[in-house]
Design a protein around this motif. Structure first.
Motif, mmCIF file in Angstrom:
data_model
loop_
_atom_site.group_PDB
_atom_site.id
_atom_site.type_symbol
_atom_site.label_atom_id
_atom_site.label_comp_id
_atom_site.label_asym_id
_atom_site.label_seq_id
_atom_site.Cartn_x
_atom_site.Cartn_y
_atom_site.Cartn_z
ATOM 1 N N PRO A 161 0.805 -1.227 0.000
ATOM 2 C CA PRO A 161 0.000 0.000 0.000
ATOM 3 C C PRO A 161 0.836 1.274 0.000
ATOM 4 O O PRO A 161 0.463 2.270 -0.634
ATOM 5 N N LYS A 162 1.970 1.225 0.684
ATOM 6 C CA LYS A 162 2.858 2.405 0.703
ATOM 7 C C LYS A 162 3.377 2.715 -0.704
ATOM 8 O O LYS A 162 3.311 3.853 -1.172
ATOM 9 N N LEU A 163 3.872 1.676 -1.387
ATOM 10 C CA LEU A 163 4.414 1.890 -2.727
ATOM 11 C C LEU A 163 3.315 2.289 -3.711
ATOM 12 O O LEU A 163 3.521 3.156 -4.563
ATOM 13 N N ALA A 164 2.146 1.635 -3.602
ATOM 14 C CA ALA A 164 1.044 1.977 -4.509
ATOM 15 C C ALA A 164 0.715 3.467 -4.383
ATOM 16 O O ALA A 164 0.490 4.153 -5.388
ATOM 17 N N LYS A 165 0.716 3.950 -3.164
ATOM 18 C CA LYS A 165 0.436 5.368 -2.925
ATOM 19 C C LYS A 165 1.559 6.235 -3.499
ATOM 20 O O LYS A 165 1.320 7.164 -4.262
ATOM 21 N N GLU A 166 2.786 5.894 -3.126
ATOM 22 C CA GLU A 166 3.935 6.716 -3.532
ATOM 23 C C GLU A 166 4.135 6.718 -5.047
ATOM 24 O O GLU A 166 4.615 7.697 -5.614
ATOM 25 N N LEU A 167 3.787 5.607 -5.677
ATOM 26 C CA LEU A 167 4.002 5.519 -7.129
ATOM 27 C C LEU A 167 2.784 6.017 -7.915
ATOM 28 O O LEU A 167 2.748 5.925 -9.140
ATOM 29 N N GLY A 168 1.797 6.505 -7.202
ATOM 30 C CA GLY A 168 0.657 7.156 -7.856
ATOM 31 C C GLY A 168 -0.332 6.210 -8.502
ATOM 32 O O GLY A 168 -0.969 6.563 -9.496
ATOM 33 N N LEU A 169 -0.477 5.016 -7.921
ATOM 34 C CA LEU A 169 -1.352 4.020 -8.535
ATOM 35 C C LEU A 169 -2.779 4.100 -7.966
ATOM 36 O O LEU A 169 -3.396 3.073 -7.659
ATOM 37 N N SER A 170 -3.306 5.302 -7.890
ATOM 38 C CA SER A 170 -4.613 5.500 -7.248
ATOM 39 C C SER A 170 -5.752 4.869 -8.053
ATOM 40 O O SER A 170 -6.806 4.561 -7.511
ATOM 41 N N LYS A 171 -5.536 4.649 -9.347
ATOM 42 C CA LYS A 171 -6.600 4.058 -10.167
ATOM 43 C C LYS A 171 -6.615 2.536 -10.091
ATOM 44 O O LYS A 171 -7.518 1.888 -10.622
ATOM 45 N N GLY A 172 -5.591 1.974 -9.477
ATOM 46 C CA GLY A 172 -5.545 0.533 -9.321
ATOM 47 C C GLY A 172 -4.190 -0.039 -9.715
ATOM 48 O O GLY A 172 -3.345 0.660 -10.287
ATOM 49 N N PHE A 173 -4.005 -1.283 -9.373
ATOM 50 C CA PHE A 173 -2.735 -1.945 -9.674
ATOM 51 C C PHE A 173 -2.934 -3.446 -9.572
ATOM 52 O O PHE A 173 -3.997 -3.931 -9.153
ATOM 53 N N ARG A 174 -1.908 -4.194 -9.949
ATOM 54 C CA ARG A 174 -1.931 -5.651 -9.819
ATOM 55 C C ARG A 174 -0.675 -6.099 -9.076
ATOM 56 O O ARG A 174 0.417 -5.585 -9.342
ATOM 57 N N VAL A 175 -0.867 -7.046 -8.163
ATOM 58 C CA VAL A 175 0.277 -7.700 -7.516
ATOM 59 C C VAL A 175 0.220 -9.162 -7.908
ATOM 60 O O VAL A 175 -0.826 -9.808 -7.756
ATOM 61 N N VAL A 176 1.318 -9.672 -8.428
ATOM 62 C CA VAL A 176 1.327 -11.067 -8.869
ATOM 63 C C VAL A 176 2.670 -11.706 -8.523
ATOM 64 O O VAL A 176 3.703 -11.047 -8.549
ATOM 65 N N THR A 177 2.596 -12.989 -8.152
ATOM 66 C CA THR A 177 3.835 -13.739 -7.961
ATOM 67 C C THR A 177 3.757 -15.024 -8.772
ATOM 68 O O THR A 177 2.731 -15.715 -8.760
ATOM 69 N N ASN A 178 4.786 -15.293 -9.512
ATOM 70 C CA ASN A 178 4.871 -16.519 -10.298
ATOM 71 C C ASN A 178 5.679 -17.533 -9.497
ATOM 72 O O ASN A 178 6.740 -17.194 -8.966
ATOM 73 N N ALA A 179 5.179 -18.756 -9.418
ATOM 74 C CA ALA A 179 5.866 -19.778 -8.625
ATOM 75 C C ALA A 179 6.097 -21.031 -9.465
ATOM 76 O O ALA A 179 5.148 -21.609 -10.005
ATOM 77 N N GLY A 180 7.346 -21.389 -9.599
ATOM 78 C CA GLY A 180 7.697 -22.634 -10.278
ATOM 79 C C GLY A 180 7.557 -22.556 -11.790
ATOM 80 O O GLY A 180 7.141 -21.542 -12.357
ATOM 81 N N GLU A 181 7.902 -23.659 -12.408
ATOM 82 C CA GLU A 181 7.973 -23.733 -13.872
ATOM 83 C C GLU A 181 6.637 -23.389 -14.535
ATOM 84 O O GLU A 181 6.565 -22.518 -15.398
ATOM 85 N N GLU A 182 5.584 -24.049 -14.108
ATOM 86 C CA GLU A 182 4.285 -23.799 -14.755
ATOM 87 C C GLU A 182 3.696 -22.458 -14.338
ATOM 88 O O GLU A 182 2.794 -21.940 -14.994
ATOM 89 N N GLY A 183 4.204 -21.919 -13.252
ATOM 90 C CA GLY A 183 3.768 -20.584 -12.816
ATOM 91 C C GLY A 183 4.471 -19.475 -13.575
ATOM 92 O O GLY A 183 4.132 -18.302 -13.411
ATOM 93 N N GLY A 184 5.460 -19.843 -14.389
ATOM 94 C CA GLY A 184 6.157 -18.838 -15.190
ATOM 95 C C GLY A 184 7.283 -18.130 -14.460
ATOM 96 O O GLY A 184 7.741 -17.075 -14.886
ATOM 97 N N GLN A 185 7.757 -18.738 -13.367
ATOM 98 C CA GLN A 185 8.835 -18.094 -12.605
ATOM 99 C C GLN A 185 10.166 -18.279 -13.323
ATOM 100 O O GLN A 185 10.513 -19.397 -13.715
ATOM 101 N N THR A 186 10.885 -17.188 -13.516
ATOM 102 C CA THR A 186 12.189 -17.281 -14.185
ATOM 103 C C THR A 186 13.348 -16.957 -13.243
ATOM 104 O O THR A 186 14.469 -17.391 -13.480
ATOM 105 N N VAL A 187 13.090 -16.183 -12.206
ATOM 106 C CA VAL A 187 14.125 -15.899 -11.201
ATOM 107 C C VAL A 187 13.710 -16.584 -9.902
ATOM 108 O O VAL A 187 12.630 -16.308 -9.370
ATOM 109 N N MET A 188 14.558 -17.485 -9.433
ATOM 110 C CA MET A 188 14.171 -18.369 -8.328
ATOM 111 C C MET A 188 14.437 -17.750 -6.959
ATOM 112 O O MET A 188 15.074 -18.363 -6.092
#
Ligand code: 5GP
Ligand code: ZN
Length: 114
Positions: free
Chosen positions: A70-97
């Motif tokens: 919430p702090k970053l969303a505010k500071e970065l001006g994302l008042s209209k909305g944003f997405r938070v996503v985490t990719n996990a594992g191979e099928e999740g599309g994670q490339t940096v482990m």
């Protein structure tokens, strides 16, 4: 962890555009942004993915979601909305482990993400 690119970013060994940092968490701009705002939020300690979070990480996970996002969303001006996503594992599309949460905003997000 040796040879982990995000551990090296967290320690400052590899340069990044840091937008937030405290004792346990760092957030920096993604190298290949998928949206006008694209920040990666990571724990400083090496955790591979969301599949590896456990009881000992409750405070860390709550800190990320209750304080940092919430702090970053505010500071970065994302008042209209944003997405938070985490990719996990191979099928999740994670490339940096090393666990990271993408904070994306500044444009309309489609769903499903594909
Ligand atoms: P994943 O695919 O694992 O969910 O996301 C990894 C993200 O890390 C990608 O969006 C990619 O652009 C980003 N990335 C990979 N290497 C680096 C780097 O060295 N510096 C930064 N700032 N981002 C990186
Ligand atoms: Zn790491």
């Amino acid at each position: 962890m040796a040879d982990c690119i995000f551990c090296k970013i967290a320690s400052g060994e590899i340069p990044s555009t840091m937008v937030y940092e405290d004792d346990t968490v760092a957030a920096f701009k993604d190298l290949e942004p998928q949206a006008p705002t694209h920040v990666l939020i990571i724990p400083k300690k090496h955790v591979v993915s969301a599949a590896d979070l456990g009881k000992d990480d409750r405070e860390l996970a709550a800190h990320i979601f209750c304080d940092v996002v919430p702090k970053l969303a505010k500071e970065l001006g994302l008042s209209k909305g944003f997405r938070v996503v985490t990719n996990a594992g191979e099928e999740g599309g994670q490339t940096v482990m090393h666990l990271h949460f993408h904070l994306l905003g500044g444009r309309s997000m489609q769903w499903p993400p594909g």
